[in-house]
Design a protein around this motif. Structure first.
Motif, PDB file in Angstrom:
ATOM      1  N   GLN A 193      11.925  11.193 -25.789  1.00  0.00           N
ATOM      2  CA  GLN A 193      10.468  11.358 -25.455  1.00  0.00           C
ATOM      3  C   GLN A 193       9.620  10.076 -24.890  1.00  0.00           C
ATOM      4  N   ILE A 194       9.246  10.491 -23.649  1.00  0.00           N
ATOM      5  CA  ILE A 194       8.415   9.455 -22.944  1.00  0.00           C
ATOM      6  C   ILE A 194       6.885   9.777 -22.769  1.00  0.00           C
ATOM      7  N   ILE A 195       6.243   8.976 -23.014  1.00  0.00           N
ATOM      8  CA  ILE A 195       4.676   9.195 -22.884  1.00  0.00           C
ATOM      9  C   ILE A 195       4.266   8.320 -21.589  1.00  0.00           C
ATOM     10  N   ILE A 196       3.591   9.045 -20.743  1.00  0.00           N
ATOM     11  CA  ILE A 196       2.972   8.486 -19.476  1.00  0.00           C
ATOM     12  C   ILE A 196       1.509   8.459 -19.550  1.00  0.00           C
ATOM     13  N   ILE A 197       0.821   7.191 -19.398  1.00  0.00           N
ATOM     14  CA  ILE A 197      -0.584   7.283 -19.209  1.00  0.00           C
ATOM     15  C   ILE A 197      -0.960   7.300 -17.858  1.00  0.00           C
ATOM     16  N   GLY A 198      -1.648   8.577 -17.321  1.00  0.00           N
ATOM     17  CA  GLY A 198      -2.171   8.580 -16.058  1.00  0.00           C
ATOM     18  C   GLY A 198      -1.464   9.655 -15.379  1.00  0.00           C
ATOM     19  N   ALA A 199      -2.482  10.606 -14.671  1.00  0.00           N
ATOM     20  CA  ALA A 199      -1.920  11.852 -13.960  1.00  0.00           C
ATOM     21  C   ALA A 199      -2.282  12.033 -12.579  1.00  0.00           C
ATOM     22  N   GLY A 200      -2.363  10.564 -11.952  1.00  0.00           N
ATOM     23  CA  GLY A 200      -2.369  10.570 -10.458  1.00  0.00           C
ATOM     24  C   GLY A 200      -1.326  10.723 -10.011  1.00  0.00           C
ATOM     25  N   ILE A 201      -0.924  10.371  -8.523  1.00  0.00           N
ATOM     26  CA  ILE A 201       0.303  10.441  -7.925  1.00  0.00           C
ATOM     27  C   ILE A 201       1.528   9.740  -8.418  1.00  0.00           C
ATOM     28  N   THR A 202       1.233   8.526  -9.079  1.00  0.00           N
ATOM     29  CA  THR A 202       2.253   7.759  -9.717  1.00  0.00           C
ATOM     30  C   THR A 202       2.805   8.269 -10.915  1.00  0.00           C
ATOM     31  N   GLY A 203       1.703   8.670 -11.798  1.00  0.00           N
ATOM     32  CA  GLY A 203       2.182   9.496 -12.981  1.00  0.00           C
ATOM     33  C   GLY A 203       2.620  10.584 -12.997  1.00  0.00           C
ATOM     34  N   ALA A 235       9.244   5.814 -25.786  1.00  0.00           N
ATOM     35  CA  ALA A 235       8.772   4.564 -24.842  1.00  0.00           C
ATOM     36  C   ALA A 235       7.454   5.082 -24.181  1.00  0.00           C
ATOM     37  N   LEU A 236       6.736   4.054 -23.352  1.00  0.00           N
ATOM     38  CA  LEU A 236       5.514   4.408 -22.801  1.00  0.00           C
ATOM     39  C   LEU A 236       5.770   3.944 -21.373  1.00  0.00           C
ATOM     40  N   VAL A 237       5.256   4.587 -20.242  1.00  0.00           N
ATOM     41  CA  VAL A 237       4.849   3.963 -19.052  1.00  0.00           C
ATOM     42  C   VAL A 237       3.416   4.192 -18.701  1.00  0.00           C
ATOM     43  N   VAL A 238       2.971   2.933 -18.357  1.00  0.00           N
ATOM     44  CA  VAL A 238       1.641   3.000 -17.854  1.00  0.00           C
ATOM     45  C   VAL A 238       1.534   2.993 -16.257  1.00  0.00           C
ATOM     46  N   CYS A 239       0.737   4.261 -16.046  1.00  0.00           N
ATOM     47  CA  CYS A 239       0.489   4.688 -14.643  1.00  0.00           C
ATOM     48  C   CYS A 239      -0.904   4.919 -14.646  1.00  0.00           C
ATOM     49  N   ALA A 240      -1.676   4.160 -14.916  1.00  0.00           N
ATOM     50  CA  ALA A 240      -2.869   4.335 -15.218  1.00  0.00           C
ATOM     51  C   ALA A 240      -4.001   3.889 -14.085  1.00  0.00           C
ATOM     52  N   GLY A 241      -3.631   3.647 -13.038  1.00  0.00           N
ATOM     53  CA  GLY A 241      -4.285   3.113 -11.497  1.00  0.00           C
ATOM     54  C   GLY A 241      -5.195   1.995 -11.977  1.00  0.00           C
ATOM     55  N   VAL A 242      -6.427   2.090 -11.852  1.00  0.00           N
ATOM     56  CA  VAL A 242      -7.408   0.832 -11.913  1.00  0.00           C
ATOM     57  C   VAL A 242      -7.684   0.687 -13.600  1.00  0.00           C
ATOM     58  N   GLY A 243      -7.004   1.688 -14.235  1.00  0.00           N
ATOM     59  CA  GLY A 243      -7.261   1.543 -15.878  1.00  0.00           C
ATOM     60  C   GLY A 243      -6.119   0.659 -16.363  1.00  0.00           C
ATOM     61  N   SER A 244      -5.038   0.654 -15.609  1.00  0.00           N
ATOM     62  CA  SER A 244      -3.768  -0.223 -16.052  1.00  0.00           C
ATOM     63  C   SER A 244      -4.078  -1.475 -16.743  1.00  0.00           C
ATOM     64  N   ARG A 245      -5.075  -2.267 -16.254  1.00  0.00           N
ATOM     65  CA  ARG A 245      -5.450  -3.564 -16.665  1.00  0.00           C
ATOM     66  C   ARG A 245      -5.977  -3.658 -18.024  1.00  0.00           C
ATOM     67  N   HIS A 246      -6.727  -2.507 -18.290  1.00  0.00           N
ATOM     68  CA  HIS A 246      -7.132  -2.495 -19.558  1.00  0.00           C
ATOM     69  C   HIS A 246      -6.160  -2.050 -20.919  1.00  0.00           C
TER      70      HIS A 246
END
Length: 417
Positions: free
Chosen positions: A3-13, A257-268
């Motif tokens: 199971q994979i969790i992705i943060i961000g539902a934009g184009i990259t997510g 696992a976690l994939v960060v695809c959070a755009g400008v929120g990725s830094r946080h």
């Protein structure tokens, strides 16, 4: 099944979710908006443009930026208000001038590779997104700008891009609706355009058909990493979207696992995970001109354009919409739509085309830019953490390729089982 969790539902997510689903993973996508593609993937310039792969880290960019600082209508605007993040980011930006050549060539190669992935997704899932495969035309108003562009063109060609010079007459032949006078240009026949919002929403629906779960309207509160799992605490931003009976209660999901695809929120998010992803939000503006009469439909261009002097790009989105986008504004997380930044886009449209601008819809979004202009597609410091973010002005162009890369990286570390 892993199971994979992705943060961000934009184009990259969403491209990452689709890629991982096809590899056999069970995927959950978390986003703070109620729907996919509601931030930078909402109304960008529309170009799928390997010809824009030049990174901005050059002395020429800095000189132009200094010249433009006192002009409120300039393509680049920097809020001088002190900010450690902004000025430290700029310092790193300058330090990466040394990597300008290699990064431009690498980005060009990545952009070319991305095409086949994105078109394959659209074809397999029958996604209609106003795709126009008519090429992109850059035009220049004077000899100096045209000759400077030749040096950049050499790097794009070195990266494998088919791109050639065109005369003023050839510019007219490629796009007859243009009204100005131009010194010359460059044409990239293999580039294309489309509606990023339509594509991302269409691919999100395809993901759902494949079993991907979307948790929309959710804010990430906590992230806990253990030897066996990733646990994320969520808070519903709207009680109507809460998956629990009590909207104020904490809601937790877990994955391998976690994939960060959070755009400008990725830094946080990266900071919560002990990583440094130095994304800065660089605001861009667009207008969508609705072509409500027959003359406007006829006189709006179909070939995608880039006016180098104004740093403005265009895309034709179907028969009745014309997208015009540009500007770079360093002003933190500010998403305000400023009339004085929209007006130059409208004026440019009126100067260059005989179309009616009585119905124009403005928009502003934040590009997630790294100081070296290269996306971060890699493992995090901690096990079970991955990043696919920081694509800057080329998220639409690069996302399908970086999704394939991060999919391979995850599969090597956590095989489907």
């Amino acid at each position: 099944m892993s199971q994979i969790i992705i943060i961000g539902a934009g184009i990259t997510g969403v491209t990452t979710a689709y890629t991982l689903s096809k590899l056999g993973y069970e995927v959950t996508v978390v986003d703070r908006h109620l729907y996919p593609a509601m931030e930078t993937s909402f109304a960008n310039g529309g170009q799928l443009s390997a010809c824009n792969a030049e990174v901005w880290n050059s002395a020429g960019t800095i000189l132009k930026g200094l010249k433009w600082m006192l002009n409120r209508n300039a393509p680049l605007l920097v809020n001088p208000k002190p900010s450690w993040h902004k000025y430290s980011w700029m310092g790193e930006f300058v330090s990466n001038i040394a990597h300008y050549r290699e990064n431009t060539i690498e980005t060009t190669k990545l952009a070319i590779a991305a095409r086949q992935h994105l078109f394959a997704m659209a074809e397999q899932e029958n996604i209609q997104f106003d795709l126009e495969r008519r090429g992109i035309l850059h035009f220049y108003h004077d000899k100096a700008a045209f000759e400077a562009a030749g040096r950049t063109n050499a790097l794009l060609v070195a990266g494998g891009l088919e791109r050639f010079t065109v005369s003023p007459q050839e510019i007219r032949e490629i796009e007859p609706t243009l009204q100005g006078e131009y010194f010359g240009g460059y044409f990239t026949p293999s580039d294309s355009t489309g509606d990023i919002h339509k594509f991302t929403r269409g691919l999100a629906l395809a993901c759902e058909r494949r079993g991907v779960r979307f948790l929309q309207g959710m804010n990430v509160q906590t992230i806990d990493l253990s030897a066996s799992a990733v646990r994320i605490g969520l808070q519903a931003l709207d009680s109507a979207t809460s998956p629990s009976a009590n909207a104020s209660a904490a809601y937790e999901i877990a994955g391998d696992a976690l994939v960060v695809c959070a755009g400008v929120g990725s830094r946080h998010i990266a900071g919560m995970l002990g990583d440094r992803i130095n994304v800065y939000p660089v605001k861009g503006y667009s207008i969508t001109v609705h072509l409500d009469d027959a003359d406007s439909v006829e006189n709006a261009p179909w070939v995608s354009l880039l006016d180098e002097s104004a740093k403005i790009v265009t895309s034709r989105l179907g028969n009745d919409r014309f997208r015009v986008a540009g500007t770079a504004e360093f002003n933190g997380q500010n998403r305000d739509i400023r009339a004085d930044r929209i007006e130059p886009l409208v004026s440019w449209t009126r100067r260059n085309f005989r179309i009616n601008t009585s119905r124009v819809v403005p928009w502003a979004g934040l590009r997630p830019m790294m100081p070296d202009m290269m996306p971060r597609v890699s493992k995090g410091r901690a096990p079970r953490v991955f990043y696919n973010t920081g694509h800057g002005h080329l998220g639409w162009t690069l996302s399908a390729a970086t999704a394939a890369t991060i999919g391979t990286t995850i599969a090597e570390s956590y095989p489907v089982g």
